[in-house]
Design a protein around this motif. Structure first.
Motif, PDB file in Angstrom:
ATOM      1  N   VAL A  72       0.839  -1.115  -0.021  1.00 38.14           N
ATOM      2  CA  VAL A  72       0.204  -0.097   0.015  1.00 38.14           C
ATOM      3  C   VAL A  72       0.984   1.284   0.106  1.00 38.14           C
ATOM      4  N   ASP A  73       2.056   1.114   0.758  1.00 42.79           N
ATOM      5  CA  ASP A  73       2.736   2.580   0.868  1.00 42.79           C
ATOM      6  C   ASP A  73       3.989   2.384   0.015  1.00 42.79           C
ATOM      7  N   PRO A  74       3.954   3.280  -1.023  1.00 40.71           N
ATOM      8  CA  PRO A  74       5.244   2.981  -1.964  1.00 40.71           C
ATOM      9  C   PRO A  74       6.430   3.262  -1.329  1.00 40.71           C
ATOM     10  N   ILE A 117       6.202  -8.700   6.744  1.00 42.29           N
ATOM     11  CA  ILE A 117       4.884  -9.071   7.153  1.00 42.29           C
ATOM     12  C   ILE A 117       4.878  -9.233   8.651  1.00 42.29           C
ATOM     13  N   ARG A 118       5.874 -10.304   8.868  1.00 40.45           N
ATOM     14  CA  ARG A 118       6.195 -10.729  10.342  1.00 40.45           C
ATOM     15  C   ARG A 118       6.258  -9.634  11.146  1.00 40.45           C
ATOM     16  N   ARG A 119       7.286  -8.582  10.823  1.00 38.49           N
ATOM     17  CA  ARG A 119       7.715  -7.617  11.477  1.00 38.49           C
ATOM     18  C   ARG A 119       6.459  -6.620  12.027  1.00 38.49           C
ATOM     19  N   ASN A 120       5.524  -6.537  10.909  1.00 35.02           N
ATOM     20  CA  ASN A 120       4.503  -5.374  11.064  1.00 35.02           C
ATOM     21  C   ASN A 120       2.954  -6.065  11.039  1.00 35.02           C
ATOM     22  N   ARG A 123       0.280  -3.484  11.520  1.00 30.46           N
ATOM     23  CA  ARG A 123       0.058  -2.511  10.709  1.00 30.46           C
ATOM     24  C   ARG A 123      -0.908  -3.173   9.616  1.00 30.46           C
ATOM     25  N   LYS A 124      -2.164  -2.482   9.472  1.00 32.12           N
ATOM     26  CA  LYS A 124      -3.258  -2.803   8.724  1.00 32.12           C
ATOM     27  C   LYS A 124      -2.793  -3.028   7.292  1.00 32.12           C
ATOM     28  N   GLU A 125      -1.977  -2.229   6.746  1.00 33.23           N
ATOM     29  CA  GLU A 125      -1.834  -2.378   5.228  1.00 33.23           C
ATOM     30  C   GLU A 125      -0.903  -3.532   4.755  1.00 33.23           C
ATOM     31  N   VAL A 126      -0.356  -4.402   5.679  1.00 37.45           N
ATOM     32  CA  VAL A 126       0.200  -5.759   5.423  1.00 37.45           C
ATOM     33  C   VAL A 126      -0.690  -6.886   5.067  1.00 37.45           C
ATOM     34  N   GLU A 127      -1.997  -6.586   5.364  1.00 41.04           N
ATOM     35  CA  GLU A 127      -3.030  -7.438   4.907  1.00 41.04           C
ATOM     36  C   GLU A 127      -2.952  -7.594   3.516  1.00 41.04           C
ATOM     37  N   ALA A 174      -8.632   1.400   1.779  1.00 39.88           N
ATOM     38  CA  ALA A 174      -9.036   2.471   2.672  1.00 39.88           C
ATOM     39  C   ALA A 174      -8.772   2.079   4.014  1.00 39.88           C
ATOM     40  N   ARG A 175      -8.250   0.700   4.305  1.00 36.23           N
ATOM     41  CA  ARG A 175      -7.756   0.555   5.833  1.00 36.23           C
ATOM     42  C   ARG A 175      -8.930   0.452   6.661  1.00 36.23           C
ATOM     43  N   LEU A 176      -9.962   0.170   6.157  1.00 34.64           N
ATOM     44  CA  LEU A 176     -11.287   0.279   7.312  1.00 34.64           C
ATOM     45  C   LEU A 176     -11.286  -0.949   8.053  1.00 34.64           C
ATOM     46  N   ARG A 177     -11.853  -0.568   9.215  1.00 34.32           N
ATOM     47  CA  ARG A 177     -12.252  -1.935  10.181  1.00 34.32           C
ATOM     48  C   ARG A 177     -13.321  -2.454   9.744  1.00 34.32           C
ATOM     49  N   MET A 178     -13.692  -3.794  10.032  1.00 34.48           N
ATOM     50  CA  MET A 178     -14.888  -4.412   9.599  1.00 34.48           C
ATOM     51  C   MET A 178     -15.962  -3.690   9.919  1.00 34.48           C
ATOM     52  N   ALA A 179     -16.093  -3.248  11.343  1.00 38.54           N
ATOM     53  CA  ALA A 179     -17.172  -2.441  11.817  1.00 38.54           C
ATOM     54  C   ALA A 179     -17.543  -1.149  10.965  1.00 38.54           C
ATOM     55  N   GLN A 180     -16.371  -0.473  10.616  1.00 38.30           N
ATOM     56  CA  GLN A 180     -16.719   0.751   9.700  1.00 38.30           C
ATOM     57  C   GLN A 180     -17.421   0.400   8.564  1.00 38.30           C
ATOM     58  N   ILE A 181     -16.671  -0.824   7.815  1.00 40.67           N
ATOM     59  CA  ILE A 181     -17.404  -1.216   6.579  1.00 40.67           C
ATOM     60  C   ILE A 181     -18.602  -1.470   6.766  1.00 40.67           C
ATOM     61  N   ALA A 182     -19.031  -2.152   7.764  1.00 44.27           N
ATOM     62  CA  ALA A 182     -20.240  -2.569   7.999  1.00 44.27           C
ATOM     63  C   ALA A 182     -21.452  -1.422   8.179  1.00 44.27           C
ATOM     64  N   GLU A 183     -20.830  -0.503   8.685  1.00 47.15           N
ATOM     65  CA  GLU A 183     -21.782   1.070   9.023  1.00 47.15           C
ATOM     66  C   GLU A 183     -21.944   1.237   7.697  1.00 47.15           C
TER      67      GLU A 183
END
Length: 217
Positions: A72-74, A117-120, A123-127, A174-183
Motif C-alpha cells: 500500500v505504501d510506496p 509482514i512478520r515484523r509489521n 499494521r493494517k496495510e500488510v493484509e 481504505a484500511r477500514l475496520r470491519m465495523a466501519q465497513i459494516a456501517e
C-alpha cells in the motif's frame, strides 16, 4: 482484386518465415540478457561495486514494480527494493545458476515481503501484501512476469459483484475496520466478514483458473 493462389501462398510463407525469425531473435535476446545478468551477479557477489550498479540499473524497475504492486505504501516498497539488492551484494542470498535471474530475484523479493509482514503484523496495510503473496503461491513457479499475475488480480477483482468489490477496496485500500465497513454498507459486521471471506476465495479461484489456462497455452 483477389491475389492468385500462388501469390497468396508466397505471402503466407513469407509471413511465417518472418514470424519465426522474430521469435528466434527475441529468444536469443532473452538468453543473452540472462547470461549477462548471471555474470553481473557473480561479479557483485565478489564485492564488485561497479557490477552492483549495473545490475541494479537493469533490474531495479522490475523488482520495485513487483513490490509496489503488493504494498500500500510506496515508501515501504522502495525500502524493501533496496533490501533485496543489499542482500545480493552482502552475499546473504546466492544465485544458484539453475534458474533465470528474474524468477530468482522474485524469490528473494517474496522472502523480504514475508519478513516485512512478520515484523509489521499490527499494521493494517500488510493484509493486502499477505493476500497478494497467497495469490502468488497459486500461480506457476516459473512465471517470471509479475505483471501478468498482477493483471489477473485486478481483472479478477473487477469480476466480483459490486458489494464484494467495494468491501475489498474499503478493507485493503481504505484500511477500514470491519465495523466501519459494516456501517457504510448498512450490514452487520458478521455479514461483512463473510462477504470479504467469500470475495477472497473467489479471487483465489479466479487467479488459479487464469494460471491454469495460461500454462496450457
Amino acid at each position: 482484386m483477389a491475389l492468385p493462389p500462388s501469390a497468396t501462398k508466397t505471402a503466407t510463407d513469407a509471413h511465417e518465415v518472418a514470424s519465426h525469425a522474430q521469435s528466434a531473435f527475441v529468444e536469443y535476446d532473452r538468453r543473452k540478457a540472462a547470461e549477462e545478468d548471471a555474470l553481473l551477479i557473480q561479479a557483485l557477489q565478489s564485492n564488485d561495486r561497479e557490477a552492483l550498479g549495473a545490475f541494479v540499473q537493469r533490474q531495479q524497475g522490475f523488482v520495485f514494480g513487483y513490490l509496489r504492486s503488493r504494498m500500500v505504501d510506496p515508501t515501504d516498497a522502495d525500502d524493501l527494493c533496496q533490501e533485496v539488492f543489499l542482500r545480493c551484494l552482502a552475499g546473504k542470498v546466492r544465485f544458484r545458476g539453475d534458474v533465470p535471474v528474474r524468477p530468482w530475484l522474485l524469490g528473494v523479493a517474496r522472502n523480504v515481503l514475508r519478513e516485512h509482514i512478520r515484523r509489521n503484523r499490527r499494521r493494517k496495510e500488510v493484509e493486502w501484501t499477505e493476500l497478494c503473496l497467497e495469490l502468488d503461491s497459486l500461480t506457476q513457479d516459473d512465471s517470471s512476469d509479475y505483471r501478468i499475475v498482477h493483471g489477473w488480480l485486478h481483472s479478477c477483482m473487477d469480476s466480483l459483484g459490486h458489494s464484494a468489490h467495494e468491501a475489498l477496496k474499503m478493507h485493503y485500500f481504505a484500511r477500514l475496520r470491519m465495523a466501519q465497513i459494516a456501517e457504510k454498507m448498512r450490514r452487520s459486521e458478521g455479514a461483512v466478514k463473510l462477504l470479504v471471506f467469500r470475495a477472497r476465495q473467489a479471487l483465489k479461484e479466479c487467479v488459479t483458473r487464469k494460471s491454469r489456462i495460461a500454462s496450457d497455452e
